[in-house]
Motif scaffolding. Structure first.
Motif, PDB file in Angstrom:
ATOM      1  N   VAL A  55      31.272  51.181  38.931  1.00  0.00           N
ATOM      2  CA  VAL A  55      30.772  52.296  38.140  1.00  0.00           C
ATOM      3  C   VAL A  55      29.845  51.790  37.038  1.00  0.00           C
ATOM      4  O   VAL A  55      29.811  50.601  36.736  1.00  0.00           O
ATOM      5  N   ALA A  56      29.130  52.714  36.432  1.00  0.00           N
ATOM      6  CA  ALA A  56      28.155  52.366  35.413  1.00  0.00           C
ATOM      7  C   ALA A  56      28.791  52.095  34.058  1.00  0.00           C
ATOM      8  O   ALA A  56      29.840  52.646  33.724  1.00  0.00           O
ATOM      9  N   GLY A  57      28.112  51.235  33.325  1.00  0.00           N
ATOM     10  CA  GLY A  57      28.420  51.023  31.919  1.00  0.00           C
ATOM     11  C   GLY A  57      29.873  50.797  31.583  1.00  0.00           C
ATOM     12  O   GLY A  57      30.547  49.990  32.188  1.00  0.00           O
ATOM     13  N   ARG A  58      30.343  51.577  30.617  1.00  0.00           N
ATOM     14  CA  ARG A  58      31.694  51.400  30.086  1.00  0.00           C
ATOM     15  C   ARG A  58      32.716  52.330  30.732  1.00  0.00           C
ATOM     16  O   ARG A  58      33.753  52.602  30.148  1.00  0.00           O
ATOM     17  N   GLU A  59      32.437  52.808  31.921  1.00  0.00           N
ATOM     18  CA  GLU A  59      33.335  53.731  32.599  1.00  0.00           C
ATOM     19  C   GLU A  59      34.426  53.015  33.393  1.00  0.00           C
ATOM     20  O   GLU A  59      35.301  53.649  33.952  1.00  0.00           O
ATOM     21  N   GLY A  60      34.374  51.685  33.463  1.00  0.00           N
ATOM     22  CA  GLY A  60      35.302  50.943  34.297  1.00  0.00           C
ATOM     23  C   GLY A  60      36.306  50.118  33.522  1.00  0.00           C
ATOM     24  O   GLY A  60      36.408  50.200  32.299  1.00  0.00           O
ATOM     25  N   ALA A  61      37.048  49.329  34.279  1.00  0.00           N
ATOM     26  CA  ALA A  61      38.064  48.437  33.725  1.00  0.00           C
ATOM     27  C   ALA A  61      38.121  47.188  34.600  1.00  0.00           C
ATOM     28  O   ALA A  61      37.596  47.164  35.709  1.00  0.00           O
ATOM     29  N   SER A  62      38.781  46.160  34.094  1.00  0.00           N
ATOM     30  CA  SER A  62      39.019  44.957  34.876  1.00  0.00           C
ATOM     31  C   SER A  62      40.218  45.214  35.793  1.00  0.00           C
ATOM     32  O   SER A  62      41.242  45.741  35.353  1.00  0.00           O
ATOM     33  N   ILE A  63      40.101  44.847  37.052  1.00  0.00           N
ATOM     34  CA  ILE A  63      41.146  45.057  38.052  1.00  0.00           C
ATOM     35  C   ILE A  63      41.591  43.694  38.590  1.00  0.00           C
ATOM     36  O   ILE A  63      40.758  42.835  38.910  1.00  0.00           O
ATOM     37  N   ALA A  64      42.908  43.496  38.681  1.00  0.00           N
ATOM     38  CA  ALA A  64      43.462  42.237  39.185  1.00  0.00           C
ATOM     39  C   ALA A  64      43.034  42.004  40.632  1.00  0.00           C
ATOM     40  O   ALA A  64      43.046  42.924  41.448  1.00  0.00           O
ATOM     41  N   ALA A  65      42.677  40.762  40.935  1.00  0.00           N
ATOM     42  CA  ALA A  65      42.192  40.412  42.270  1.00  0.00           C
ATOM     43  C   ALA A  65      42.589  38.975  42.604  1.00  0.00           C
ATOM     44  O   ALA A  65      43.005  38.215  41.732  1.00  0.00           O
ATOM     45  N   GLU A  66      42.434  38.638  43.873  1.00  0.00           N
ATOM     46  CA  GLU A  66      42.590  37.263  44.338  1.00  0.00           C
ATOM     47  C   GLU A  66      41.356  36.890  45.141  1.00  0.00           C
ATOM     48  O   GLU A  66      40.820  37.719  45.884  1.00  0.00           O
ATOM     49  N   VAL A  67      40.957  35.644  45.010  1.00  0.00           N
ATOM     50  CA  VAL A  67      39.850  35.127  45.803  1.00  0.00           C
ATOM     51  C   VAL A  67      40.418  34.147  46.819  1.00  0.00           C
ATOM     52  O   VAL A  67      41.190  33.243  46.467  1.00  0.00           O
ATOM     53  N   TRP A  68      40.043  34.367  48.074  1.00  0.00           N
ATOM     54  CA  TRP A  68      40.447  33.530  49.187  1.00  0.00           C
ATOM     55  C   TRP A  68      39.207  32.918  49.809  1.00  0.00           C
ATOM     56  O   TRP A  68      38.102  33.433  49.644  1.00  0.00           O
ATOM     57  N   SER A  69      39.393  31.860  50.540  1.00  0.00           N
ATOM     58  CA  SER A  69      38.305  31.218  51.266  1.00  0.00           C
ATOM     59  C   SER A  69      38.611  31.311  52.758  1.00  0.00           C
ATOM     60  O   SER A  69      39.734  31.030  53.180  1.00  0.00           O
ATOM     61  N   LEU A  70      37.616  31.729  53.533  1.00  0.00           N
ATOM     62  CA  LEU A  70      37.757  31.847  54.986  1.00  0.00           C
ATOM     63  C   LEU A  70      36.661  31.040  55.671  1.00  0.00           C
ATOM     64  O   LEU A  70      35.511  31.033  55.209  1.00  0.00           O
ATOM     65  N   PRO A  71      36.985  30.387  56.805  1.00  0.00           N
ATOM     66  CA  PRO A  71      35.913  29.752  57.571  1.00  0.00           C
ATOM     67  C   PRO A  71      34.962  30.830  58.099  1.00  0.00           C
ATOM     68  O   PRO A  71      35.350  31.989  58.236  1.00  0.00           O
ATOM     69  N   ASP A  72      33.738  30.451  58.387  1.00  0.00           N
ATOM     70  CA  ASP A  72      32.719  31.412  58.824  1.00  0.00           C
ATOM     71  C   ASP A  72      33.212  32.323  59.949  1.00  0.00           C
ATOM     72  O   ASP A  72      33.078  33.546  59.879  1.00  0.00           O
ATOM     73  N   ASP A  73      33.779  31.742  60.998  1.00  0.00           N
ATOM     74  CA  ASP A  73      34.212  32.558  62.130  1.00  0.00           C
ATOM     75  C   ASP A  73      35.399  33.442  61.747  1.00  0.00           C
ATOM     76  O   ASP A  73      35.501  34.583  62.193  1.00  0.00           O
ATOM     77  N   GLY A  74      36.305  32.936  60.911  1.00  0.00           N
ATOM     78  CA  GLY A  74      37.436  33.740  60.449  1.00  0.00           C
ATOM     79  C   GLY A  74      36.979  34.898  59.588  1.00  0.00           C
ATOM     80  O   GLY A  74      37.501  36.013  59.683  1.00  0.00           O
ATOM     81  N   PHE A  75      35.976  34.666  58.751  1.00  0.00           N
ATOM     82  CA  PHE A  75      35.417  35.726  57.918  1.00  0.00           C
ATOM     83  C   PHE A  75      34.853  36.832  58.802  1.00  0.00           C
ATOM     84  O   PHE A  75      35.108  38.015  58.579  1.00  0.00           O
ATOM     85  N   GLY A  76      34.098  36.447  59.815  1.00  0.00           N
ATOM     86  CA  GLY A  76      33.505  37.435  60.727  1.00  0.00           C
ATOM     87  C   GLY A  76      34.560  38.276  61.426  1.00  0.00           C
ATOM     88  O   GLY A  76      34.447  39.503  61.498  1.00  0.00           O
ATOM     89  N   ARG A  77      35.597  37.626  61.949  1.00  0.00           N
ATOM     90  CA  ARG A  77      36.666  38.366  62.630  1.00  0.00           C
ATOM     91  C   ARG A  77      37.422  39.263  61.655  1.00  0.00           C
ATOM     92  O   ARG A  77      37.772  40.396  61.985  1.00  0.00           O
TER      93      ARG A  77
END
Length: 134
Positions: A55-77
């Motif tokens: 969303v624009a400007g100050r209408e949002g908030a920080s949301i908890a997330a996780e970052v994962w790493s996938l191999p190229d072919d795994g990402f595609g699937r």
């Protein structure tokens, strides 16, 4: 390897996390989004699904997330199996990175509940599991 950010049932220990692991995923870090998102519990299911909308400007908030790493072919699937109205886009994270991650198309917000106030999917799940005072 391609980084992907998850905010719902693919989080560590939740119902769909096995999909990331099954495609060769490796957990990298827990991080919040920049405060430019609204977070929704989408209508329908099961399973319960969240939707993250930039969303624009100050209408949002920080949301908890996780970052994962996938191999190229795994990402595609993995990405090939994502049902509408969810999609993959570029997320803005508090650590300054911009990996790919889950977003929701605006049409998917019909009948959705804004759950931004819970700060993330785990917070929302805890709130709906807690008994409501009478």
């Amino acid at each position: 390897m391609i980084e992907i950010t998850v905010v719902g049932a693919h989080l560590t220990g939740l119902a769909l996390n096995h999909e990331l692991v099954g495609h060769g995923g490796t957990f990298l870090r827990a991080v919040g989004t920049r405060p430019c998102y609204r977070f929704f519990a989408l209508a329908g299911g099961p399973p319960r699904r969240p939707g993250l909308l930039r969303v624009a400007g100050r209408e949002g908030a920080s949301i908890a997330a996780e970052v994962w790493s996938l191999p190229d072919d795994g990402f595609g699937r993995f990405v090939a199996g994502i049902p509408a109205p969810l999609c993959i886009g570029t997320l803005l994270l508090n650590d300054g990175t911009t990996p790919k991650g889950f977003l929701v198309e605006p049409e998917g917000l019909v009948g959705a509940e804004d759950i931004t106030r819970f700060g993330g999917w785990r917070g929302y799940l805890a709130a709906i599991a807690a008994p409501t005072p009478v």
